[in-house]
Design a protein around this motif. Structure first.
Motif, PDB file in Angstrom:
ATOM      1  N   TRP A  20       0.813  -1.216   0.000  1.00 14.01           N
ATOM      2  CA  TRP A  20       0.000   0.000   0.000  1.00 14.01           C
ATOM      3  C   TRP A  20       0.845   1.264   0.000  1.00 14.01           C
ATOM      4  N   ASN A  33       1.656   3.942  -5.575  1.00 16.31           N
ATOM      5  CA  ASN A  33       1.755   4.759  -4.363  1.00 16.31           C
ATOM      6  C   ASN A  33       2.937   5.716  -4.435  1.00 16.31           C
ATOM      7  N   SER A  56       4.984   7.887  -1.631  1.00 13.46           N
ATOM      8  CA  SER A  56       5.149   8.121  -0.199  1.00 13.46           C
ATOM      9  C   SER A  56       6.268   9.125   0.031  1.00 13.46           C
ATOM     10  N   SER A  96      -6.616   7.755  -2.841  1.00 13.95           N
ATOM     11  CA  SER A  96      -6.709   7.960  -1.400  1.00 13.95           C
ATOM     12  C   SER A  96      -5.399   8.519  -0.854  1.00 13.95           C
ATOM     13  N   ASP A 143      -2.955   8.645   2.812  1.00 14.49           N
ATOM     14  CA  ASP A 143      -2.666   8.075   4.124  1.00 14.49           C
ATOM     15  C   ASP A 143      -1.751   9.009   4.910  1.00 14.49           C
ATOM     16  N   LYS A 172       0.698   8.765   8.648  1.00 10.39           N
ATOM     17  CA  LYS A 172       1.164   8.007   9.810  1.00 10.39           C
ATOM     18  C   LYS A 172       2.103   8.884  10.628  1.00 10.39           C
ATOM     19  N   GLY A 205      -1.803   5.671  12.727  1.00  8.01           N
ATOM     20  CA  GLY A 205      -1.959   5.972  11.310  1.00  8.01           C
ATOM     21  C   GLY A 205      -3.401   5.941  10.849  1.00  8.01           C
ATOM     22  N   ARG A 244      -5.454   5.298   7.131  1.00  7.28           N
ATOM     23  CA  ARG A 244      -5.439   4.931   5.715  1.00  7.28           C
ATOM     24  C   ARG A 244      -6.707   5.445   5.045  1.00  7.28           C
ATOM     25  N   ASP A 245      -6.548   5.946   3.809  1.00  7.85           N
ATOM     26  CA  ASP A 245      -7.689   6.448   3.024  1.00  7.85           C
ATOM     27  C   ASP A 245      -8.444   7.521   3.801  1.00  7.85           C
ATOM     28  N   SER A 298     -10.841   2.787   4.070  1.00  8.50           N
ATOM     29  CA  SER A 298     -10.434   3.587   5.227  1.00  8.50           C
ATOM     30  C   SER A 298     -10.178   2.697   6.442  1.00  8.50           C
ATOM     31  N   GLU A 313      -8.022   2.910  10.630  1.00 13.74           N
ATOM     32  CA  GLU A 313      -7.210   3.580  11.628  1.00 13.74           C
ATOM     33  C   GLU A 313      -6.486   2.513  12.430  1.00 13.74           C
TER      34      GLU A 313
END
Length: 699
Positions: free
Chosen positions: A31, A64, A66, A102, A104, A106, A122, A124-125, A133, A135
């Protein structure tokens, strides 16, 4: 020694050897972001790290991006293709698969210590459709060559629901997780709600330094997949290996859900540590002169000195003057991105081109003939630093940065006025994530020219000719309930192969004190033309500034040549610029005003700036338009990073390359894309513009 003991000793030696190789190694998950395969970990990449990853586990293909702007914060933007679901009706979207975007986030809560694990929280989405989504809270602890993680999650990562949510004791609503009703919202109504799933695993650094082994317990049972796309899971245990053939490349293969193969690749690099490659084809530095060989200053030598400054230091001189034993050169740096490098190159030229009458050299920085700031350097201290008779900290005490001076000076030389400049270079545009294709792109040849009517007033323009594109696939127009201020993107990109994206008359002036002003008229960007103005109050050396711009614009014809459509708007913003922190500089801009569609709201733009000039940032805009009216996405948002072109080209340049990743182009929160802005034109008023890279002064 028995065979059992031999085997145990060998296994221990093997594990210890792995621990000595890469105990702190962090790799990307399916992800994106630091993780195992399907699950995140509490670890963080190095500050300034950027990772572009792609992975496939049927039926999901994930792409992705990041970024690690701070040691404690990780952000990821994701583009996912769900390959067994259609984007929409076949007669509109063809055979395109469903796309989901989406974001994210963290954040690390604390670092690992001798007894405590590293812990992170964290989401997500958090700002996408909410289909995936989640948590989570996750902890990591190292044991030799093993790094173990254990976490708890609500939402997608914890869909197996191993136990009920204890927060239900506070509020019964935490017991169940509601269905997300609006794409692109912050999903606040579902945060930390629903049953909790356990996830975790172990990564093992093998004795082969390039090979990392991963074993994880997946917290999702795939029985509640979005769009009723449930998947077979024979076991919650996922297995994978990561092979790193060279730094910056990670190749991953694995077996997930006990039913599907997984493959992935990640390209990583650290922008914080990136350095210029421009010295490869840059001019060699001018050696300093000894006392006996210093030049003789006379009226006939000043034009030659100005020419040498342009050639050797990239400083376009407008005037040379003196005040006692100080020589002042007024001009605009046009070559070197790092302010200190441009100053240092100029000092070398001045040292060889002038006699011993001058003890101080001052560079009076200008942009479009507006005085911005002055940098003064002791001639003797500069020579001592170059010869390493003093260190950088000692030398810094002989560098003065001040606002434009108003003292009387003896003018020695005024440069002739160069009225015309022109050039040609490549251009690039792209559209990502639409139903017509993952990436639609265009490569163009762009010719630009500028003609100066006076030192403060000029006309500039760009002609762009198509060279290569795949815009023939671009057929989709998104629906809109607002004035189509940006969603005519397809028409603007596909109507003509030769366009004039910009042609404008601009005048910019220093208004005295800390105030600057600019006015402009013409084709201001590819979609809009009109008239406007900007005023900026930027106190010298301060960490804040205030600006206001007001524009009346009309939408241009789709061919981007002459003519306008029937939509017009008055748009403008008041913007506060604030710089926070020293070791970790953050630029925060907050703009409030009216947008192109007539909606009123605010934009928050936050960026981390590293000492080498790289920035990583994100923005979000919320206006008085409802999520339903805005459409898919609910509000405008995106992430970006920007790097000096010095990192990419073998010759020095002040240009930057910016990569923007915007989930959706919609009409709400759309701003005018002006070519010139006073805040960037006055960058030298920030003392750190020079001081943060002072070590470049002798390069």
């Amino acid at each position: 020694m028995t065979r059992t003991r031999l085997f145990a000793a060998g296994a221990l030696a093997w594990a210890v050897s792995g621990a000595l190789h890469a105990q702190d190694r962090v790799t990307q998950s399916d992800w994106g972001g630091a993780g195992l395969m399907q699950t995140p970990i509490a670890r963080m990449e190095d500050e300034g790290q950027i990772s572009l990853t792609a992975s496939y586990t049927s039926p999901y293909a994930r792409y992705n991006l990041s970024m690690q702007p701070f040691p404690w914060l990780e952000g990821t933007f994701r583009y996912m293709s769900i390959n067994n679901r259609a984007y929409g009706p076949a007669d509109v979207d063809g055979d395109q698969h469903y796309k989901d975007k989406s974001i994210d986030i963290k954040a690390r809560l604390w670092r690992e210590s001798r007894w405590l694990p590293e812990v992170a929280v964290g989401f997500r989405d958090i700002g996408g459709t909410g289909l995936f989504s989640s948590e989570y809270l996750v902890a990591n602890k190292r044991f030799g060559s093993f790094d173990a993680s254990l976490g708890l999650a609500t939402g997608y990562i914890g869909n197996r629901g191993d136990f009920e949510n204890p927060l239900r004791l506070i509020d019964e609503r935490f017991a169940t997780r509601p269905i997300i009703s609006g794409a692109g919202q912050l999903n606040a109504t579902s945060t930390f709600r629903g049953p909790i799933g356990i996830f975790g695993g172990v990564s093992w650094q093998s004795p082969l330094e390039q090979l990392l082994v991963k074993i994880e317990l997946d917290g999702n049972d795939y029985k509640n997949e979005p769009q009723r796309n449930n998947q077979l899971q024979r076991t919650p245990i996922n297995l994978g290996v990561v092979y790193t053939p060279r730094p910056g490349i990670q190749i991953t293969a694995g077996f997930e859900r006990g039913a599907e193969a997984m493959v992935g690749v990640a390209f990583t690099g650290n922008l914080r540590n990136a350095r210029s490659v421009a010295p490869l084809l840059d001019r060699p530095v001018v050696p300093l002169a000894d006392h006996a060989s210093r030049g003789v200053s006379n009226p006939g030598s000043w034009p030659a000195l100005a020419t040498a400054l342009q050639r050797e230091a990239g400083l376009k001189v407008s005037e040379i003057s003196r005040r006692g034993r100080e020589l002042i050169v007024t001009g605009e740096q046009q070559r070197y991105f790092y302010g200190a490098q441009g100053v240092g190159r100029s000092i070398r030229v001045l040292d060889t081109g002038t006699n011993a009458d001058f003890d101080w050299f001052t560079i009076a920085h200008q942009r479009v003939d507006m005085p911005i700031a002055e940098t003064s350097v002791s001639r003797e201290a500069f020579a001592d630093y170059v010869d390493r008779r003093i260190d950088l900290d000692t030398f810094a005490r002989s560098v003065e940065i001040a606002p434009p001076a108003s003292q009387r000076r003896e003018v020695l030389y005024q440069a002739p006025f160069d009225r015309f400049q022109a050039g040609i270079g490549p251009g690039y545009k792209h559209v990502m994530g639409g139903p017509d294709g993952f990436i639609l792109y265009q490569v163009s040849a762009d010719a630009s020219a500028t003609y100066w009517f006076g030192r403060h007033t000029w006309v500039s323009g760009i002609v762009s000719a198509d060279v290569l594109n795949n815009f023939d696939k671009f057929r989709y127009n998104p629906p809109s309930r607002m004035p189509r201020v940006r969603t005519y993107q397809r028409e603007f990109l596909t109507t003509s192969s030769v366009t004039v994206p910009n042609l404008q008359l601009t005048t910019a002036h220093y208004l005295g004190g800390d105030l600057y002003g600019m006015g402009y008229a013409g084709y201001l960007e590819s979609m809009y033309g009109g008239v406007g103005g900007e005023v900026l109050y930027r106190p010298f050396g301060e960490r804040w500034a205030l600006g206001v711009d007001v524009n009346h614009v009309r939408q241009r014809n789709f061919d981007q040549r002459a003519g306008f459509r029937d939509y017009d708007q008055t748009t403008g913003h008041a913007t506060a610029y604030v710089t926070l922190g020293d070791a970790q500089r953050v630029q925060a801009n907050v703009s409030v005003g009216r947008y192109l569609a007539g909606d009123i709201g605010a934009t928050v733009n936050v960026a981390r700036r590293f000492d080498n000039g790289v920035t990583m940032g994100a923005w979000a805009t919320k206006t008085n338009v409802s999520s339903a009216t805005f459409g898919e996405g609910s509000f405008d948002k995106g992430i970006y990073f920007s790097v000096p072109m010095d990192f990419l080209l073998p010759r020095p340049t002040r240009a930057r390359a910016s990569i923007i990743w915007q989930p959706l182009v919609r009409d709400g929160g759309a701003r005018l894309a002006r070519r010139y802005a006073l805040y960037s034109l006055t960058a030298e008023r920030d003392r750190n513009f020079l001081l943060e890279n002072l070590d470049w002064i002798d390069r």
